[in-house]
Design a protein around this motif. Sequence first.
Motif, PDB file in Angstrom:
ATOM      1  N   MET A  24     -19.659  14.751 -67.769  1.00 26.00           N
ATOM      2  CA  MET A  24     -18.680  15.702 -67.229  1.00 26.00           C
ATOM      3  C   MET A  24     -19.365  16.982 -66.731  1.00 26.00           C
ATOM      4  O   MET A  24     -20.374  17.411 -67.286  1.00 26.00           O
ATOM      5  CB  MET A  24     -17.642  16.068 -68.294  1.00 26.00           C
ATOM      6  CG  MET A  24     -16.731  14.905 -68.670  1.00 26.00           C
ATOM      7  SD  MET A  24     -15.589  15.339 -70.022  1.00 26.00           S
ATOM      8  CE  MET A  24     -14.600  16.600 -69.236  1.00 26.00           C
ATOM      9  N   THR A  25     -18.778  17.570 -65.703  1.00 26.52           N
ATOM     10  CA  THR A  25     -19.255  18.860 -65.216  1.00 26.52           C
ATOM     11  C   THR A  25     -18.557  19.983 -66.009  1.00 26.52           C
ATOM     12  O   THR A  25     -17.613  19.731 -66.759  1.00 26.52           O
ATOM     13  CB  THR A  25     -18.950  19.034 -63.727  1.00 26.52           C
ATOM     14  OG1 THR A  25     -17.529  19.039 -63.536  1.00 26.52           O
ATOM     15  CG2 THR A  25     -19.575  17.903 -62.912  1.00 26.52           C
ATOM     16  N   LEU A  26     -19.005  21.184 -65.804  1.00 23.40           N
ATOM     17  CA  LEU A  26     -18.422  22.311 -66.535  1.00 23.40           C
ATOM     18  C   LEU A  26     -16.968  22.531 -66.129  1.00 23.40           C
ATOM     19  O   LEU A  26     -16.116  22.854 -66.970  1.00 23.40           O
ATOM     20  CB  LEU A  26     -19.241  23.585 -66.258  1.00 23.40           C
ATOM     21  CG  LEU A  26     -18.876  24.810 -67.106  1.00 23.40           C
ATOM     22  CD1 LEU A  26     -19.130  24.542 -68.582  1.00 23.40           C
ATOM     23  CD2 LEU A  26     -19.658  26.029 -66.642  1.00 23.40           C
ATOM     24  N   ASP A  27     -16.652  22.334 -64.860  1.00 25.56           N
ATOM     25  CA  ASP A  27     -15.274  22.508 -64.404  1.00 25.56           C
ATOM     26  C   ASP A  27     -14.378  21.429 -64.981  1.00 25.56           C
ATOM     27  O   ASP A  27     -13.233  21.707 -65.388  1.00 25.56           O
ATOM     28  CB  ASP A  27     -15.235  22.476 -62.875  1.00 25.56           C
ATOM     29  CG  ASP A  27     -13.889  22.903 -62.325  1.00 25.56           C
ATOM     30  OD1 ASP A  27     -13.418  24.011 -62.703  1.00 25.56           O
ATOM     31  OD2 ASP A  27     -13.300  22.150 -61.540  1.00 25.56           O
ATOM     32  N   GLU A  28     -14.865  20.172 -65.037  1.00 30.40           N
ATOM     33  CA  GLU A  28     -14.090  19.090 -65.654  1.00 30.40           C
ATOM     34  C   GLU A  28     -13.902  19.362 -67.146  1.00 30.40           C
ATOM     35  O   GLU A  28     -12.842  19.048 -67.713  1.00 30.40           O
ATOM     36  CB  GLU A  28     -14.807  17.758 -65.438  1.00 30.40           C
ATOM     37  CG  GLU A  28     -14.803  17.281 -64.000  1.00 30.40           C
ATOM     38  CD  GLU A  28     -15.679  16.063 -63.772  1.00 30.40           C
ATOM     39  OE1 GLU A  28     -15.494  15.375 -62.755  1.00 30.40           O
ATOM     40  OE2 GLU A  28     -16.564  15.805 -64.625  1.00 30.40           O
ATOM     41  N   CYS A  29     -14.897  19.947 -67.749  1.00 26.34           N
ATOM     42  CA  CYS A  29     -14.830  20.299 -69.165  1.00 26.34           C
ATOM     43  C   CYS A  29     -13.712  21.325 -69.385  1.00 26.34           C
ATOM     44  O   CYS A  29     -12.940  21.240 -70.347  1.00 26.34           O
ATOM     45  CB  CYS A  29     -16.177  20.845 -69.594  1.00 26.34           C
ATOM     46  SG  CYS A  29     -16.423  20.936 -71.380  1.00 26.34           S
ATOM     47  N   ARG A  30     -13.609  22.292 -68.504  1.00 29.04           N
ATOM     48  CA  ARG A  30     -12.578  23.332 -68.606  1.00 29.04           C
ATOM     49  C   ARG A  30     -11.186  22.722 -68.475  1.00 29.04           C
ATOM     50  O   ARG A  30     -10.271  23.043 -69.260  1.00 29.04           O
ATOM     51  CB  ARG A  30     -12.808  24.389 -67.514  1.00 29.04           C
ATOM     52  CG  ARG A  30     -11.752  25.470 -67.436  1.00 29.04           C
ATOM     53  CD  ARG A  30     -12.091  26.477 -66.339  1.00 29.04           C
ATOM     54  NE  ARG A  30     -11.059  27.486 -66.216  1.00 29.04           N
ATOM     55  CZ  ARG A  30      -9.931  27.318 -65.511  1.00 29.04           C
ATOM     56  NH1 ARG A  30      -9.717  26.161 -64.878  1.00 29.04           N
ATOM     57  NH2 ARG A  30      -9.032  28.296 -65.456  1.00 29.04           N
ATOM     58  N   CYS A  36      -7.727  21.805 -78.271  1.00 29.39           N
ATOM     59  CA  CYS A  36      -9.039  22.305 -77.840  1.00 29.39           C
ATOM     60  C   CYS A  36      -9.050  23.829 -77.933  1.00 29.39           C
ATOM     61  O   CYS A  36      -8.111  24.501 -77.490  1.00 29.39           O
ATOM     62  CB  CYS A  36      -9.321  21.853 -76.410  1.00 29.39           C
ATOM     63  SG  CYS A  36     -10.939  22.408 -75.788  1.00 29.39           S
ATOM     64  N   THR A  37     -10.109  24.334 -78.514  1.00 28.54           N
ATOM     65  CA  THR A  37     -10.210  25.794 -78.703  1.00 28.54           C
ATOM     66  C   THR A  37     -11.360  26.434 -77.902  1.00 28.54           C
ATOM     67  O   THR A  37     -11.360  27.647 -77.701  1.00 28.54           O
ATOM     68  CB  THR A  37     -10.414  26.122 -80.183  1.00 28.54           C
ATOM     69  OG1 THR A  37     -11.551  25.386 -80.671  1.00 28.54           O
ATOM     70  CG2 THR A  37      -9.183  25.732 -80.995  1.00 28.54           C
ATOM     71  N   ALA A  38     -12.337  25.607 -77.423  1.00 32.60           N
ATOM     72  CA  ALA A  38     -13.456  26.168 -76.658  1.00 32.60           C
ATOM     73  C   ALA A  38     -14.215  25.042 -75.980  1.00 32.60           C
ATOM     74  O   ALA A  38     -14.093  23.860 -76.357  1.00 32.60           O
ATOM     75  CB  ALA A  38     -14.388  26.966 -77.554  1.00 32.60           C
ATOM     76  N   TYR A  39     -15.014  25.399 -74.986  1.00 33.58           N
ATOM     77  CA  TYR A  39     -15.861  24.414 -74.327  1.00 33.58           C
ATOM     78  C   TYR A  39     -17.157  25.093 -73.883  1.00 33.58           C
ATOM     79  O   TYR A  39     -17.258  26.320 -73.786  1.00 33.58           O
ATOM     80  CB  TYR A  39     -15.150  23.761 -73.137  1.00 33.58           C
ATOM     81  CG  TYR A  39     -15.006  24.652 -71.921  1.00 33.58           C
ATOM     82  CD1 TYR A  39     -15.945  24.619 -70.887  1.00 33.58           C
ATOM     83  CD2 TYR A  39     -13.904  25.506 -71.790  1.00 33.58           C
ATOM     84  CE1 TYR A  39     -15.803  25.417 -69.774  1.00 33.58           C
ATOM     85  CE2 TYR A  39     -13.774  26.317 -70.673  1.00 33.58           C
ATOM     86  CZ  TYR A  39     -14.720  26.273 -69.661  1.00 33.58           C
ATOM     87  OH  TYR A  39     -14.586  27.067 -68.548  1.00 33.58           O
TER      88      TYR A  39
END
Length: 259
Positions: free
Chosen positions: A59-65, A74-77
């Motif tokens: 996953m990319t960072l944007d997909e993670c968000r 979910c509380t953080a990524y």
Amino acid sequence: MCQCLQGFEPKYLREWDVADWSNGCVRRTQLGCGVSNGFLQYSNVKLPDMRYCWFNESMTLDECRIGCLKNCSCTAYANMDIRGGGSGCFLWFGDLIDIRTYSTNGQDVYVKVAASELGRIGAKKLRRRTIAISLALLAGVFLTGLSLTIYLWKKKQKQQQHQISEGKSNESLELKMPAKPMKAKSKDLELRQFDFATITYATDNFSINNKLGEGGFGLVFKVTIRHISSYAVSLIVVDGLTSQLTINLERTILDQFLR
């Protein structure tokens, strides 16, 4: 020293007052599921404890968000690998434990907070920025006013010193120059000339009876010329010869004083 993240507060404030941070912090505003939430970025930190973490290497960072926003738990990524612009995804569920701030070589973590907290934090940042700008403007105005005051004061001092210097110069000139030049009458400035024969006759051939005295430059005789007042004349003898020029000059000078 421990402190709470933005949007969080001590769970038991009294324990924090005595430096007991064991119970940690709790959210000031609880997250809602299906409502708008957001994230706050923290840089140069040690990532939270991995006990309640899920990861995906592709996953990319944007997909993670997006994945964290869709999951109510979910509380953080964060990125798994920060090399080459970052790749992979870490998602945290539940409490965020043991987050530490580093001066360098830390990672970025994005903590989920309620939308209302984002607005409050944004307003607080805006207020701080406004205060900072206002203070900077006030400081600028103060410094400008101070600089102008100092400039005007120095200019006034220079003008006063210049006036004092001019006054001293004028006083010096007044002392050197007479208050009113003396003007002699035109008739006094006229030099009357007499030949030697006239002087000889007027003094009765320099008779001892007409001798008034003698000074360092010669004898002084009284002369009487018809229609003219009496004068004193100085006779100077040089090598046995009487100088007519000297007689005329001395007579003229004495003439001015005897009148």
